[in-house]
Design a protein around this motif. Structure first.
Motif, PDB file in Angstrom:
ATOM      1  N   ASN A 179       0.802  -1.218   0.000  1.00 35.44           N
ATOM      2  CA  ASN A 179       0.000   0.000   0.000  1.00 35.44           C
ATOM      3  C   ASN A 179       0.840   1.277   0.000  1.00 35.44           C
ATOM      4  N   TYR A 180       2.150   1.121  -0.109  1.00 36.13           N
ATOM      5  CA  TYR A 180       3.029   2.278  -0.130  1.00 36.13           C
ATOM      6  C   TYR A 180       3.590   2.479  -1.533  1.00 36.13           C
ATOM      7  N   ALA A 181       3.770   3.740  -1.895  1.00 40.80           N
ATOM      8  CA  ALA A 181       4.613   4.033  -3.035  1.00 40.80           C
ATOM      9  C   ALA A 181       6.058   3.872  -2.566  1.00 40.80           C
ATOM     10  N   MET A 182       6.876   3.232  -3.375  1.00 39.46           N
ATOM     11  CA  MET A 182       8.255   2.968  -3.002  1.00 39.46           C
ATOM     12  C   MET A 182       9.190   3.669  -3.982  1.00 39.46           C
ATOM     13  N   ALA A 183      10.338   4.060  -3.483  1.00 33.67           N
ATOM     14  CA  ALA A 183      11.270   4.772  -4.345  1.00 33.67           C
ATOM     15  C   ALA A 183      12.698   4.531  -3.905  1.00 33.67           C
ATOM     16  N   TRP A 184      13.600   4.775  -4.820  1.00 36.14           N
ATOM     17  CA  TRP A 184      15.025   4.818  -4.550  1.00 36.14           C
ATOM     18  C   TRP A 184      15.508   6.239  -4.845  1.00 36.14           C
ATOM     19  N   PHE A 185      16.286   6.754  -3.917  1.00 36.27           N
ATOM     20  CA  PHE A 185      16.943   8.049  -4.074  1.00 36.27           C
ATOM     21  C   PHE A 185      18.444   7.827  -3.944  1.00 36.27           C
ATOM     22  N   ARG A 186      19.206   8.825  -4.334  1.00 33.00           N
ATOM     23  CA  ARG A 186      20.652   8.744  -4.134  1.00 33.00           C
ATOM     24  C   ARG A 186      21.193  10.126  -3.784  1.00 33.00           C
ATOM     25  N   GLN A 187      22.337  10.098  -3.127  1.00 34.01           N
ATOM     26  CA  GLN A 187      22.940  11.358  -2.689  1.00 34.01           C
ATOM     27  C   GLN A 187      24.453  11.257  -2.713  1.00 34.01           C
ATOM     28  N   VAL A 188      25.077  12.306  -3.226  1.00 30.61           N
ATOM     29  CA  VAL A 188      26.530  12.429  -3.161  1.00 30.61           C
ATOM     30  C   VAL A 188      26.852  13.596  -2.244  1.00 30.61           C
ATOM     31  N   THR A 191       8.022   3.283  -7.721  1.00 28.44           N
ATOM     32  CA  THR A 191       6.933   2.433  -8.145  1.00 28.44           C
ATOM     33  C   THR A 191       5.699   2.803  -7.341  1.00 28.44           C
ATOM     34  N   ARG A 192       4.629   3.176  -8.037  1.00 25.81           N
ATOM     35  CA  ARG A 192       3.411   3.651  -7.387  1.00 25.81           C
ATOM     36  C   ARG A 192       2.224   2.818  -7.844  1.00 25.81           C
ATOM     37  N   ARG A 193       1.262   2.749  -6.966  1.00 28.65           N
ATOM     38  CA  ARG A 193       0.111   1.901  -7.245  1.00 28.65           C
ATOM     39  C   ARG A 193      -0.793   2.568  -8.272  1.00 28.65           C
ATOM     40  N   GLY A 194      -1.205   1.773  -9.294  1.00 32.17           N
ATOM     41  CA  GLY A 194      -2.103   2.308 -10.309  1.00 32.17           C
ATOM     42  C   GLY A 194      -3.476   1.684 -10.265  1.00 32.17           C
ATOM     43  N   GLY A 195      -3.614   0.625  -9.528  1.00 31.24           N
ATOM     44  CA  GLY A 195      -4.893  -0.070  -9.467  1.00 31.24           C
ATOM     45  C   GLY A 195      -4.759  -1.216  -8.491  1.00 31.24           C
ATOM     46  N   ALA A 196      -5.720  -2.117  -8.510  1.00 31.91           N
ATOM     47  CA  ALA A 196      -5.747  -3.194  -7.524  1.00 31.91           C
ATOM     48  C   ALA A 196      -4.463  -4.024  -7.563  1.00 31.91           C
ATOM     49  N   MET A 197      -3.998  -4.352  -8.752  1.00 30.08           N
ATOM     50  CA  MET A 197      -2.818  -5.212  -8.885  1.00 30.08           C
ATOM     51  C   MET A 197      -1.811  -4.617  -9.851  1.00 30.08           C
ATOM     52  N   THR A 198      -1.879  -3.293 -10.031  1.00 34.26           N
ATOM     53  CA  THR A 198      -1.025  -2.641 -11.018  1.00 34.26           C
ATOM     54  C   THR A 198      -0.125  -1.620 -10.352  1.00 34.26           C
ATOM     55  N   TYR A 199       1.128  -1.625 -10.744  1.00 33.35           N
ATOM     56  CA  TYR A 199       2.077  -0.621 -10.279  1.00 33.35           C
ATOM     57  C   TYR A 199       2.737   0.019 -11.489  1.00 33.35           C
ATOM     58  N   ALA A 221       6.443   5.800   0.841  1.00 31.73           N
ATOM     59  CA  ALA A 221       5.587   6.974   0.913  1.00 31.73           C
ATOM     60  C   ALA A 221       4.124   6.572   1.010  1.00 31.73           C
ATOM     61  N   VAL A 222       3.390   7.281   1.846  1.00 28.05           N
ATOM     62  CA  VAL A 222       1.951   7.053   1.953  1.00 28.05           C
ATOM     63  C   VAL A 222       1.240   7.622   0.733  1.00 28.05           C
ATOM     64  N   THR A 223       1.710   8.758   0.244  1.00 30.62           N
ATOM     65  CA  THR A 223       1.059   9.400  -0.896  1.00 30.62           C
ATOM     66  C   THR A 223       2.006   9.479  -2.091  1.00 30.62           C
ATOM     67  N   SER A 224       2.932  10.416  -2.085  1.00 32.13           N
ATOM     68  CA  SER A 224       3.776  10.644  -3.253  1.00 32.13           C
ATOM     69  C   SER A 224       5.152  10.009  -3.100  1.00 32.13           C
ATOM     70  N   GLN A 225       5.572   9.281  -4.115  1.00 36.73           N
ATOM     71  CA  GLN A 225       6.900   8.661  -4.093  1.00 36.73           C
ATOM     72  C   GLN A 225       8.005   9.708  -4.101  1.00 36.73           C
ATOM     73  N   TYR A 226       7.677  10.932  -4.483  1.00 38.77           N
ATOM     74  CA  TYR A 226       8.669  11.999  -4.533  1.00 38.77           C
ATOM     75  C   TYR A 226       8.835  12.668  -3.164  1.00 38.77           C
ATOM     76  N   HIS A 227       7.956  12.351  -2.234  1.00 37.55           N
ATOM     77  CA  HIS A 227       8.022  12.919  -0.888  1.00 37.55           C
ATOM     78  C   HIS A 227       7.803  11.799   0.119  1.00 37.55           C
ATOM     79  N   PRO A 228       8.820  10.976   0.307  1.00 35.18           N
ATOM     80  CA  PRO A 228       8.656   9.814   1.180  1.00 35.18           C
ATOM     81  C   PRO A 228       8.454  10.183   2.644  1.00 35.18           C
ATOM     82  N   ASP A 229       7.846   9.225   3.332  1.00 36.84           N
ATOM     83  CA  ASP A 229       7.622   9.378   4.771  1.00 36.84           C
ATOM     84  C   ASP A 229       8.655   8.587   5.572  1.00 36.84           C
ATOM     85  N   TYR A 230       9.228   7.572   4.976  1.00 37.73           N
ATOM     86  CA  TYR A 230      10.170   6.701   5.667  1.00 37.73           C
ATOM     87  C   TYR A 230      11.398   6.467   4.781  1.00 37.73           C
ATOM     88  N   TRP A 231      12.545   6.353   5.467  1.00 36.94           N
ATOM     89  CA  TRP A 231      13.820   6.169   4.764  1.00 36.94           C
ATOM     90  C   TRP A 231      14.625   5.031   5.377  1.00 36.94           C
TER      91      TRP A 231
END
Length: 122
Positions: free
Chosen positions: A31-40, A51-59, A102-112
């Protein structure tokens, strides 16, 4: 609370491949949008792939232009894992890579996660 642990970083020559893994402890990531970020050092953390949810079984997957057609984000069948397959690596891909949820947007995660170092030698 979502706890994320990354693994799979390391040293690789340019043109090589690495696969990063992210495991969530005690929780499904369906139920979360997931993402990878990187930093130098000295630069802002940047979005790499999500990867974000698009439907019941679609990402849907989204990628930064710099990694498109080289990196692939995917979710594991165990539902608490996310992967980042990195092919044709370049020295400019060198960074600490972070998994994020992320609960909502993969571009603004809630957990790292804590991050894993990827170093690409020329």
């Amino acid at each position: 609370q979502v706890q994320l642990v990354e693994s799979g970083g390391g040293l690789v020559q340019a043109g090589g491949s690495l696969r990063l893994s992210c495991v969530a402890s005690g929780r499904t990531l369906s139920n979360y949008a997931m993402a990878w970020f990187r930093q130098v050092p000295g630069k802002d953390r940047e979005f790499v792939a999500g990867t974000r949810r698009g439907g019941a079984m679609t990402y849907y997957a989204d990628y930064a232009d710099s990694v498109k057609n080289r990196f692939t984000i995917s979710r594991g069948s165990a539902k608490n894992t996310v992967y980042l397959q990195m092919n044709r690596l370049k020295p400019e891909d060198t960074a600490v890579y972070y998994c994020a949820a992320a609960v909502t947007s993969q571009y603004h995660p809630d957990y790292w996660g804590q991050g894993t170092q990827v170093t690409v030698s020329s």
